[in-house]
Design a protein around this motif. Structure first.
Motif: not given
Length: 330
Positions: A59-82
Motif C-alpha cells: 500500500r506504500l508502493s505507488q506509481i505516481t507517474d508513468s510515461h510511454f515513448f515511441r516512434g510513430r508512423l504518420s497518419a498517411t503511412e499508418a493508413r497505408d500499412k493498416d
C-alpha cells in the motif's frame, strides 16, 4: 530520504514503447501463452515487486507517474500499412491508465523506417522528473545500452532503478532468427534488474495470480466489421477490390498468413481479422475475406474471418442466417 520523510515509495515508470510492443508481440504470437501483456497487470506487478525490494507494505508502493515513448508512423503511412486502428487502440489503453504518451515521427533511412531520438528524450524526461517529483524508484522497461548513462545519473542522485527486461529468441515468418536480450551494462548498473522471462515462466508454472494478471484475458478488438455472408460452394476467385471471397489458409506464422488464391496467394496479418482471434486459426481452415490492396499496391486479404467449409448454397445461407440471429441475441 523520501520527500518530507514520507514512508510512501514513489514510483515513476518509463517505457521504451517499441521495446515493450515487441515483447507483447512475442507473447501473443510466439510464447505458449498466446496473449498480450496487460499494462494494468504490469503496473500491479511493479507495485508488488518494488514493495518487496524496498521492504514496505504494498500500500506504500505507488506509481505516481508513468510515461510511454515511441516512434510513430504518420497518419498517411499508418493508413497505408493498416495500422491506424491498432495505434488508436493502444492510445485508448494508455489514456485510460493515465500513462503520458510521447511520440516522435519515424524517419526513413536507407529505405527503412527508423526510430531516432526517442532514447535521448526518454532519458532527459526521466532525469528531469526524478529531480522534480522526487521518485524513490524509477522502473525502466527497456533493453538498449543507450540507457546506461541515464541509470548512472539516477544512481548519483539516489534514485533506485528497477530494470524490467526480457531474454528470448525465435524464428520469424521469413525463417530468420530473432533475439531479444538486455544490455549487460544495463543489468550491471540497475539497482533491481528483473528478468521478466524467468519471472513469467516460473509464475505461470506455479499458477500465481499476479503473473496470470500480466496477460490480457480477452480477445483483441478487430479493425473491420464482419462482411456480409456469401453463398459459395467452393473457393471463389479474387476479383476487384471489395470482392468477398472464401478459401483456405496456409503458411500461418508469427501473426501472418496467406489465403490460398492461385496464382498469387493473398497475404494477410492479424490486423486484417474482422472477428475471432488470429491464434485460433489453423492451416487448412476455411476463411471468408474481402479483396484489398496493400501499401505496395498488391492484392491482399482484408476482413478475414473463419467460416465453416462450403456446403450446398441454400444450406450455407440458412446457416449464416442462424449465425446472425445468434449474434443478435448476444
Amino acid at each position: 530520504m523520501n520527500q518530507m520523510n514520507s514512508p510512501l515509495i514513489r514510483i515513476g515508470v518509463f517505457y521504451d514503447g517499441n521495446y515493450f510492443l515487441k515483447i507483447s508481440d512475442y507473447y501473443y504470437f510466439q510464447h505458449e501463452r498466446k496473449a498480450r501483456i496487460s499494462l494494468e497487470g504490469l503496473h500491479e506487478y511493479i507495485r508488488h515487486q518494488v514493495a518487496e525490494e524496498e521492504d514496505v507494505d504494498v500500500r506504500l508502493s505507488q506509481i505516481t507517474d508513468s510515461h510511454f515513448f515511441r516512434g510513430r508512423l504518420s497518419a498517411t503511412e499508418a493508413r497505408d500499412k493498416d495500422r491506424l486502428f491498432h495505434d488508436r487502440l493502444l492510445d485508448d489503453i494508455l489514456m485510460n491508465l493515465g500513462i503520458t504518451t510521447h511520440y516522435m515521427p519515424l524517419k526513413t533511412r536507407d529505405g527503412r523506417l527508423q526510430e531516432k531520438g526517442i532514447d535521448v528524450w526518454l532519458a532527459l524526461e526521466a532525469l528531469e522528473l526524478a529531480l522534480h517529483k522526487s521518485f524513490d524508484v524509477i522502473v525502466l522497461i527497456a533493453g538498449d545500452s543507450d540507457y546506461v548513462p541515464l541509470i548512472k545519473k539516477l544512481n548519483t542522485i539516489g534514485t533506485r532503478v528497477m530494470l524490467l527486461n526480457w531474454d528470448f529468441k525465435y524464428v520469424d515468418f521469413k525463417g530468420e532468427n530473432r533475439v531479444t536480450r538486455a544490455s549487460q551494462q544495463l543489468l550491471e548498473h540497475a539497482t533491481y534488474p528483473i528478468g521478466m522471462h524467468d519471472v513469467i515462466d516460473a509464475g505461470l508454472a506455479a499458477n500465481e495470480e499476479i503473473i496470470e494478471n500480466l496477460f490480457v484475458n480477452q480477445p483483441e478488438p478487430v479493425a473491420f466489421p464482419a462482411p456480409k455472408p456469401v453463398r459459395p460452394t467452393g473457393p471463389t476467385a479474387a476479383g476487384p477490390v471489395g470482392t468477398v471471397g472464401i478459401s483456405t489458409i496456409k503458411n500461418l506464422k508469427n501473426g501472418f498468413g496467406f489465403v490460398v488464391m492461385p496464382p498469387n496467394n493473398l497475404f494477410f496479418s492479424y490486423a486484417d481479422m474482422s472477428e475471432g482471434d488470429f491464434n485460433d486459426l489453423r492451416e487448412g481452415d476455411w476463411v471468408e475475406f474481402t479483396v484489398g490492396r496493400n501499401h505496395r499496391d498488391e492484392d491482399c486479404a482484408r476482413n478475414v474471418r473463419k467460416v465453416q467449409p462450403p456446403q450446398d448454397g441454400e444450406e450455407y445461407e440458412e446457416e449464416q442466417e442462424e449465425s446472425a440471429s445468434s449474434s443478435d441475441r448476444l
